[in-house]
Design an enzyme around this catalytic site. Structure first.
Site, PDB file in Angstrom:
ATOM      1  N   ASP A  53     -48.343  20.487 -26.517  1.00  0.00           N
ATOM      2  CA  ASP A  53     -49.430  19.999 -25.642  1.00  0.00           C
ATOM      3  C   ASP A  53     -50.601  20.976 -25.438  1.00  0.00           C
ATOM      4  O   ASP A  53     -51.060  21.158 -24.288  1.00  0.00           O
ATOM      5  CB  ASP A  53     -48.863  19.589 -24.272  1.00  0.00           C
ATOM      6  CG  ASP A  53     -47.855  18.458 -24.359  1.00  0.00           C
ATOM      7  OD1 ASP A  53     -47.476  18.081 -25.473  1.00  0.00           O
ATOM      8  OD2 ASP A  53     -47.441  17.958 -23.304  1.00  0.00           O
TER       9      ASP A  53
ATOM     10  N   ASP B  32     -49.507  14.868 -25.294  1.00  0.00           N
ATOM     11  CA  ASP B  32     -49.320  13.858 -24.275  1.00  0.00           C
ATOM     12  C   ASP B  32     -50.358  12.777 -24.560  1.00  0.00           C
ATOM     13  O   ASP B  32     -51.515  13.107 -24.855  1.00  0.00           O
ATOM     14  CB  ASP B  32     -49.604  14.517 -22.912  1.00  0.00           C
ATOM     15  CG  ASP B  32     -48.502  14.311 -21.898  1.00  0.00           C
ATOM     16  OD1 ASP B  32     -47.463  13.720 -22.235  1.00  0.00           O
ATOM     17  OD2 ASP B  32     -48.704  14.752 -20.753  1.00  0.00           O
TER      18      ASP B  32
ATOM     19  N   HIS C 170     -51.227   9.310 -22.889  1.00  0.00           N
ATOM     20  CA  HIS C 170     -50.931   8.288 -21.874  1.00  0.00           C
ATOM     21  C   HIS C 170     -51.850   7.072 -21.960  1.00  0.00           C
ATOM     22  O   HIS C 170     -52.968   7.160 -22.446  1.00  0.00           O
ATOM     23  CB  HIS C 170     -51.029   8.911 -20.484  1.00  0.00           C
ATOM     24  CG  HIS C 170     -49.970   9.947 -20.214  1.00  0.00           C
ATOM     25  ND1 HIS C 170     -48.624   9.688 -20.355  1.00  0.00           N
ATOM     26  CD2 HIS C 170     -50.058  11.240 -19.814  1.00  0.00           C
ATOM     27  CE1 HIS C 170     -47.931  10.773 -20.040  1.00  0.00           C
ATOM     28  NE2 HIS C 170     -48.781  11.742 -19.721  1.00  0.00           N
TER      29      HIS C 170
ATOM     30  N   HIS D 117     -46.347   8.427 -13.345  1.00  0.00           N
ATOM     31  CA  HIS D 117     -46.690   9.794 -13.782  1.00  0.00           C
ATOM     32  C   HIS D 117     -48.081  10.182 -13.286  1.00  0.00           C
ATOM     33  O   HIS D 117     -48.321  11.342 -12.948  1.00  0.00           O
ATOM     34  CB  HIS D 117     -46.630   9.845 -15.309  1.00  0.00           C
ATOM     35  CG  HIS D 117     -46.712  11.200 -15.909  1.00  0.00           C
ATOM     36  ND1 HIS D 117     -45.810  12.204 -15.648  1.00  0.00           N
ATOM     37  CD2 HIS D 117     -47.594  11.738 -16.803  1.00  0.00           C
ATOM     38  CE1 HIS D 117     -46.130  13.291 -16.348  1.00  0.00           C
ATOM     39  NE2 HIS D 117     -47.214  13.032 -17.046  1.00  0.00           N
TER      40      HIS D 117
ATOM     41  N   HIS E 105     -54.472  12.407 -16.777  1.00  0.00           N
ATOM     42  CA  HIS E 105     -54.651  13.409 -17.829  1.00  0.00           C
ATOM     43  C   HIS E 105     -54.247  12.832 -19.180  1.00  0.00           C
ATOM     44  O   HIS E 105     -53.455  11.892 -19.249  1.00  0.00           O
ATOM     45  CB  HIS E 105     -53.806  14.668 -17.527  1.00  0.00           C
ATOM     46  CG  HIS E 105     -52.340  14.386 -17.465  1.00  0.00           C
ATOM     47  ND1 HIS E 105     -51.720  13.913 -16.329  1.00  0.00           N
ATOM     48  CD2 HIS E 105     -51.367  14.461 -18.410  1.00  0.00           C
ATOM     49  CE1 HIS E 105     -50.434  13.727 -16.572  1.00  0.00           C
ATOM     50  NE2 HIS E 105     -50.185  14.044 -17.836  1.00  0.00           N
TER      51      HIS E 105
ATOM     52  N   LYS F 240     -46.629  11.385 -27.361  1.00  0.00           N
ATOM     53  CA  LYS F 240     -45.582  11.005 -26.399  1.00  0.00           C
ATOM     54  C   LYS F 240     -46.219  10.554 -25.095  1.00  0.00           C
ATOM     55  O   LYS F 240     -47.360  10.909 -24.815  1.00  0.00           O
ATOM     56  CB  LYS F 240     -44.657  12.204 -26.139  1.00  0.00           C
ATOM     57  CG  LYS F 240     -45.366  13.424 -25.561  1.00  0.00           C
ATOM     58  CD  LYS F 240     -44.415  14.609 -25.413  1.00  0.00           C
ATOM     59  CE  LYS F 240     -45.124  15.858 -24.931  1.00  0.00           C
ATOM     60  NZ  LYS F 240     -45.664  15.786 -23.563  1.00  0.00           N
TER      61      LYS F 240
ATOM     62  N   CYS G 284     -43.468  20.774 -19.936  1.00  0.00           N
ATOM     63  CA  CYS G 284     -43.211  20.267 -21.296  1.00  0.00           C
ATOM     64  C   CYS G 284     -42.601  21.309 -22.219  1.00  0.00           C
ATOM     65  O   CYS G 284     -41.801  20.961 -23.090  1.00  0.00           O
ATOM     66  CB  CYS G 284     -44.482  19.660 -21.871  1.00  0.00           C
ATOM     67  SG  CYS G 284     -44.920  18.108 -21.020  1.00  0.00           S
TER      68      CYS G 284
HETATM   69  C1  VGL Z   1     -47.253  18.397 -18.584  1.00  0.00           C
HETATM   70  C2  VGL Z   1     -47.421  18.025 -16.341  1.00  0.00           C
HETATM   71  C3  VGL Z   1     -47.665  16.697 -16.555  1.00  0.00           C
HETATM   72  C4  VGL Z   1     -47.041  19.371 -19.692  1.00  0.00           C
HETATM   73  C5  VGL Z   1     -47.492  17.071 -18.825  1.00  0.00           C
HETATM   74  O1  VGL Z   1     -47.567  19.180 -20.800  1.00  0.00           O
HETATM   75  O2  VGL Z   1     -46.319  20.364 -19.443  1.00  0.00           O
HETATM   76  N1  VGL Z   1     -47.214  18.873 -17.347  1.00  0.00           N
HETATM   77  N2  VGL Z   1     -47.691  16.232 -17.797  1.00  0.00           N
END
Ligand code: VGL
Length: 195
Positions: free
Chosen positions: A11, A53, A55, A64, A81, A106, A148
């Protein structure tokens, strides 16, 4: 069978770096340092995998994203995000994406902290890709240490890989939970080293 080695880059996206909606301190530096590291150590890895990530734009992604008008708790609910296709979801420009062999997305419509919950663009699971490639050990870097990176590393361990977290190539949401994450990783048999 030959034992292959993978790098998992978690990420390293704009929204998790400075200026992003869920910025982690030092994210842009991690992106730059991962690029430098990979250019210097390319021969060490048989395969380089990176997750994003990814979404949905039009729903809370299973809670989330904090409901509109409500504050995220920064543990289970988060600011909006990494919406699929948005600037925030792109790899940070300090990360040289040409060094990545396999891209994983993901979190479509749900929380997905672990890279192992994601799929490749052609719909394969990352476990399938790693097993087919003969990978037995993984190094892990990226963002965020306490979410993550933690979830991906723990899953890798549970799935039987040797896991080494590169602690100079990670950053987290919060200092205390990041430190706790590293302790948990050590307790579960992961190595934590400076690359
Ligand atoms: C993440 C918080 C929310 C990460 C993803 O990539 O660690 N942290 N979504």
């Amino acid at each position: 069978m030959e034992r292959k080695h993978a790098l998992l880059i978690i990420d390293v996206q704009n929204d998790f770096c400075e200026g992003g909606s869920l910025a982690c301190q030092g994210g842009a530096q991690v992106a730059e340092d991962v690029t430098t590291y990979l250019r210097d150590h390319a021969s060490k890895y048989d395969i380089v995998v990176a997750s994003r990530d990814w979404h949905d734009p039009d729903n809370s992604n299973g809670g989330h994203f904090a409901a509109s008008g409500e504050q995220p708790d920064w543990v289970n609910s988060w600011p909006v995000h990494c919406v699929a296709g948005s600037h925030g979801a792109e790899y940070h420009s300090n990360l040289d994406a040409s060094l990545i062999d396999v891209h994983v997305q993901k979190g479509q419509g749900k929380p997905a902290y672990s890279l192992f919950e994601g799929t490749t663009p052609d719909g394969r699971s990352i476990l399938e890709v790693l097993r087919e490639s003969g990978v037995t050990s993984v190094d892990v870097c990226g963002i965020a240490t306490d979410y993550c990176v933690l979830a991906s590393s723990l899953d890798a361990r549970k799935l039987g890989f040797e896991v080494t977290v590169l602690n100079n190539l990670i950053t987290g949401v919060a200092a205390e939970s990041s430190e706790a994450a590293l302790q948990e990783l050590l307790a579960q048999g992961c190595k934590v080293v400076s690359a």
